[in-house]
Write a protein that holds these residues in place. Structure first.
Motif, short mmCIF file in Angstrom:
data_model
loop_
_atom_site.label_atom_id
_atom_site.label_comp_id
_atom_site.label_asym_id
_atom_site.label_seq_id
_atom_site.Cartn_x
_atom_site.Cartn_y
_atom_site.Cartn_z
N ALA A 13 -7.45 13.48 -3.34
CA ALA A 13 -6.87 14.03 -4.58
C ALA A 13 -5.48 13.45 -4.83
O ALA A 13 -5.13 13.13 -5.97
CB ALA A 13 -6.80 15.55 -4.49
N ALA A 14 -4.70 13.29 -3.76
CA ALA A 14 -3.34 12.78 -3.93
C ALA A 14 -3.34 11.34 -4.41
O ALA A 14 -2.47 10.93 -5.19
CB ALA A 14 -2.56 12.90 -2.62
N LEU A 40 8.54 5.91 5.21
CA LEU A 40 7.81 7.16 5.33
C LEU A 40 8.53 8.24 4.52
O LEU A 40 9.74 8.45 4.67
CB LEU A 40 7.74 7.59 6.80
CG LEU A 40 7.15 8.97 7.09
CD1 LEU A 40 5.71 9.07 6.59
CD2 LEU A 40 7.22 9.28 8.58
N LEU A 41 7.77 8.92 3.66
CA LEU A 41 8.27 10.04 2.87
C LEU A 41 7.54 11.30 3.35
O LEU A 41 6.50 11.68 2.80
CB LEU A 41 8.00 9.81 1.38
CG LEU A 41 8.65 8.59 0.74
CD1 LEU A 41 8.06 8.33 -0.64
CD2 LEU A 41 10.16 8.75 0.64
N PRO A 42 8.04 11.96 4.39
CA PRO A 42 7.32 13.10 4.97
C PRO A 42 7.47 14.35 4.11
O PRO A 42 8.37 14.45 3.28
CB PRO A 42 8.00 13.29 6.33
CG PRO A 42 9.40 12.81 6.09
CD PRO A 42 9.29 11.68 5.10
N ALA A 43 6.55 15.31 4.34
CA ALA A 43 6.58 16.57 3.59
C ALA A 43 6.22 17.72 4.53
O ALA A 43 5.47 17.53 5.49
CB ALA A 43 5.60 16.52 2.43
N ASN A 90 4.30 5.49 3.09
CA ASN A 90 3.45 6.64 3.37
C ASN A 90 4.00 7.87 2.67
O ASN A 90 5.10 8.34 2.99
CB ASN A 90 3.36 6.91 4.88
CG ASN A 90 2.40 5.97 5.57
OD1 ASN A 90 2.72 4.80 5.78
ND2 ASN A 90 1.24 6.48 5.93
N LEU A 91 3.25 8.38 1.71
CA LEU A 91 3.61 9.62 1.04
C LEU A 91 2.93 10.75 1.81
O LEU A 91 1.81 11.14 1.54
CB LEU A 91 3.14 9.59 -0.41
CG LEU A 91 3.66 10.71 -1.31
CD1 LEU A 91 5.17 10.62 -1.48
CD2 LEU A 91 2.99 10.66 -2.68
N ILE A 138 0.85 -1.19 0.00
CA ILE A 138 0.00 0.00 0.00
C ILE A 138 0.88 1.24 0.00
O ILE A 138 1.86 1.31 0.74
CB ILE A 138 -0.92 0.02 1.24
CG1 ILE A 138 -1.81 -1.22 1.29
CG2 ILE A 138 -1.79 1.28 1.24
CD1 ILE A 138 -2.60 -1.37 2.59
N VAL A 139 0.51 2.20 -0.83
CA VAL A 139 1.10 3.54 -0.77
C VAL A 139 0.02 4.45 -0.19
O VAL A 139 -1.00 4.71 -0.83
CB VAL A 139 1.53 4.04 -2.15
CG1 VAL A 139 2.04 5.48 -2.06
CG2 VAL A 139 2.59 3.13 -2.75
N TYR A 140 0.22 4.90 1.05
CA TYR A 140 -0.77 5.74 1.71
C TYR A 140 -0.54 7.21 1.38
O TYR A 140 0.59 7.70 1.40
CB TYR A 140 -0.72 5.57 3.23
CG TYR A 140 -1.49 4.37 3.74
CD1 TYR A 140 -2.87 4.31 3.63
CD2 TYR A 140 -0.83 3.31 4.36
CE1 TYR A 140 -3.57 3.22 4.10
CE2 TYR A 140 -1.53 2.21 4.84
CZ TYR A 140 -2.91 2.18 4.71
OH TYR A 140 -3.61 1.10 5.18
#
Length: 698
Positions: free
Chosen positions: A261-262, A351-354, A323-324, A254-256
């Motif tokens: 929209a994302a 985790l890829l935080p922004a 997790n995007l 899973i890519v969360y």
């Protein structure tokens, strides 16, 4: 009477049938829970990690209790995906399981007949059913009187301290109170810290007279999970990382994403890079959801790009979760990553935080329990009217949107101040106290959780230990498997080609703005004579981007930030508007601009620039005629917004008959300003009205 040894032997025989293994045996903590339910007829709370075998406890206990002549087990389960998994598992052990939920209403009566005939071992119901008037008044009393075991799955939802509190779950307290003495109750969860555990245990214990609640809390370490964080500066780099490294992840996963929209944007991009993925959210149709879940289980897709709608209890052998964007708390994050690593010895969690994650957290935080004056107003309206009122009708009196109003009413229902009946809600006349201190403490707890999530991203210590400490796990030690412990090495490199294509994808502006088609009900309560289908509707419009988008969303969020002064349209957004027009090519004879009190320079510059570019005149304004009506007033719900905009604005324009008008605004929220303006422009003689805005909020 059978001995405890006999009961345990029977329990393990049932377990072997359930899991399909001749050498399966119950662990001591599993047996302790089963014994409490099937032998001692107690109430128990089991807080154990995903994959521990909580469903085995209640299915085995069900079979033992049915052997003793008990009624069917009732399982309150929050998600349809979870229900489907549970029914499939039950059938493997010969357990006759059925479900009552919003998607199978035509089956309700036959299911109830089968229950009355003793042909059902397990009934799964969604918490929403517990507050449905017909189910609550006609079905629930019979279930409470005849069930043999009550199971509350994902029990952290009962507690408003939990990361996923759901008002419908509070109705369970009433069900607990109505159970005959001696009916055992099991509550289960994999994500509860000490405060949530104590809160749920207290609710279980205070609802009956079965003595102390047995609380079984085990280690929450997931030995298969390898946790890591990749910190990249831009949305383009994060998308490129997915494109470059998704295929390297083990198995399917899973890519969360944080927004609906994302999910669409990311899934489209990954498909363009050759990855077999699909988008999944709460807006996905139920039949499509089920098909997508099965595609993931069977490995026909590499990943589902999903919101948290694909969450609790989804049971599949998944090799990874990415997790995007970060969820707003470590506990919620642990819940999501727990989808991976079941049935496999190793699973990768990235985790890829922004930076923009915090804006999204702030938006969801704004949807907390309403202010006291809004609650009091709702109670006053119901009391004064003295009749059943639908949520749509209440919207015309209370400035809250449909979802927040519905959620608030559910809480008031459980608290006894209102009652849900067929056709809507009615006042009970019972006094109600606004627990401001509790709501404040819950808000403060949420803020601490957000700070802890930022600490998780930044920590150079063991990541699994960090998460377990957030869950008050009594056993914490370094995992030896995460990127900080040295057990996981995550490549942070991204290829120039992937970045370039991500930039091209995110730099492609243009979002459809769908026109409103129907007026909300009960507008007459506000003195507005509009009803039914909108006859003078706008045509389909365009926005440069959504405020939540990964690409232009960043520039637009900055433009509309409170600290940003009003000014002309920034050059990059001018280019984006031109590109949108080039793709869209709307026929335009004139422009009407929506006057703005907060961004007058921005909207005027946008209209003037479009006039020069398209070589058509600005023929008028949707003008502010009553400045005492504040910008955004009534925006919480449709009826209130229509009334506010109708008082605030009027058309001041010379519209040529049969003309095609471009209606220009800075951004669209509810859509009612554009709808009312378009109606006025059409009534003034225009043949077509097409909105063009810089941003849409969703």
């Amino acid at each position: 009477m059978p001995t405890t040894t006999d009961v345990r032997a029977n329990a393990e025989a049932h377990l072997r049938a359930l899991v399909g293994s001749d050498d399966a045996a119950l662990r001591e903590d599993q047996w302790s829970a089963i014994e409490a339910l099937a032998v001692e007829r107690r109430r128990a709370l089991v807080v154990q990690r995903t994959g521990w075998g909580k469903s085995a406890v209640y299915f085995v206990a069900t079979l033992l209790l049915r052997d003793q002549g008990a009624g069917p087990t009732v399982i309150v389960s929050p998600l349809l995906a979870l229900m489907r998994n549970q029914i499939a598992a039950a059938e493997r052990a010969g357990i006759r399981a059925v479900t009552i939920n919003s998607t199978n209403m035509e089956d309700w009566e036959p299911i109830q007949e089968a229950i009355r005939a003793g042909e059902v071992d397990v009934l799964l119901v969604s918490p929403e059913r517990l507050n449905n008037p017909g189910f609550r008044d006609e079905v629930l009393p019979r279930l409470a009187a005849t069930c043999g075991l009550l199971v509350v799955d994902e029990a952290h939802c009962i507690s408003d301290w939990g990361h996923d509190f759901r008002p419908d779950y509070r109705r369970i307290r009433t069900l607990l109170h109505d159970l005959p003495e001696g009916i055992p109750v099991l509550a289960t969860t994999a994500t509860a810290n000490a405060r949530v555990t104590d809160d749920v245990a207290e609710q279980l214990g205070s609802a009956g007279t079965l003595g102390d609640v047995l609380v079984l809390r085990g280690t929450l370490d997931r030995e298969s999970l390898r946790l890591g964080v990749v910190r990249l500066k831009t949305p383009e780099q994060r998308l490129a990382w997915l494109a470059d490294h998704l295929a390297e992840q083990p198995g399917s996963g899973i890519v969360y994403c944080l927004t609906v929209a994302a999910t669409q944007e990311v899934a489209d991009y990954l498909r363009s890079r050759g990855h077999e993925v699909a988008a999944y959210s709460g807006q996905t149709e139920p039949t499509e959801r089920q098909a997508l879940e099965q595609d993931l289980v069977d490995g026909r897709v590499k990943a589902l790009v999903a919101t948290s709608a694909l969450g609790m209890g989804f049971d599949a052998t998944l090799g990874f979760v990415v997790n995007l964007g970060a969820p707003s708390s470590p506990v919620a994050y642990y819940q999501q990553v727990g989808r991976a690593g079941r049935g496999t010895s190793e699973a990768t969690v990235v985790l890829l935080p922004a930076i923009e994650d915090r804006d999204i957290w702030a938006y969801f935080a704004s949807l907390a329990f309403p202010r006291e004056e809004q609650v009091r107003r709702t109670l006053e309206v119901l009391a004064e009217e003295g009749r059943t009122m639908s949520t749509a009708t209440l919207e015309t009196y209370v400035e809250l949107n449909r979802n927040r109003l519905e959620t608030m009413l559910k809480v008031l229902d459980v608290d006894g101040a209102v009652r849900r009946v067929r056709g809507g809600w009615e006042s009970t006349g019972q006094p109600w106290v606004y627990d401001e201190e509790r709501y404040r403490r819950v808000t403060e707890a949420r803020e601490r959780e957000q700070r802890a999530m930022l600490d998780y991203i930044a920590t150079d210590e063991c990541r699994m230990r960090f998460l377990r400490e957030q869950l008050d796990d009594p056993e914490t030690a370094d995992c030896g498997r995460c990127d900080n412990c040295g057990g996981l090495a995550i490549a942070a490199d991204v290829s120039a080609a992937a970045v370039e294509e991500a930039e091209a994808r995110l730099a492609r502006p243009g979002v459809v703005v769908e026109p409103r088609k129907m007026w909300p009900t009960a507008l007459a309560n506000l003195g507005v004579d509009l009803r039914g289908k909108i006859g003078e509707a706008a045509e389909e419009g365009r926005a440069v981007a959504r405020l939540t988008d990964l690409g232009y969303g960043n520039a637009l969020r900055e433009l509309f930030a409170t600290a940003t002064p009003d000014g002309p349209v920034p050059v990059p957004l001018v280019r984006a508007v031109v590109e949108v027009l080039g793709d869209w090519r709307p026929p335009v004879d004139g422009i009407v601009v929506v006057e703005s009190a907060t961004h007058p320079v921005l909207t005027a510059d946008l209209a003037d620039g479009l006039s020069r570019y398209l070589k058509v005149p600005v023929v008028g304004r949707w003008a502010i005629v009553d400045p005492d009506v504040a910008p955004g007033q009534g925006a919480a719900n449709s009826a209130q917004r229509i009334a506010a905009v109708g008082r605030r604005c009027d058309l001041q324009a010379d519209v040529p008959d049969g003309s095609r008008i471009l209606l220009v605004d800075d951004r669209v929220g509810t859509g009612w300003t554009l709808t009312l303006a378009a109606r006025a422009i059409r009534n003034a003689g225009a043949a077509e009205v097409r909105p063009l805005v810089l941003a849409t909020q969703s």
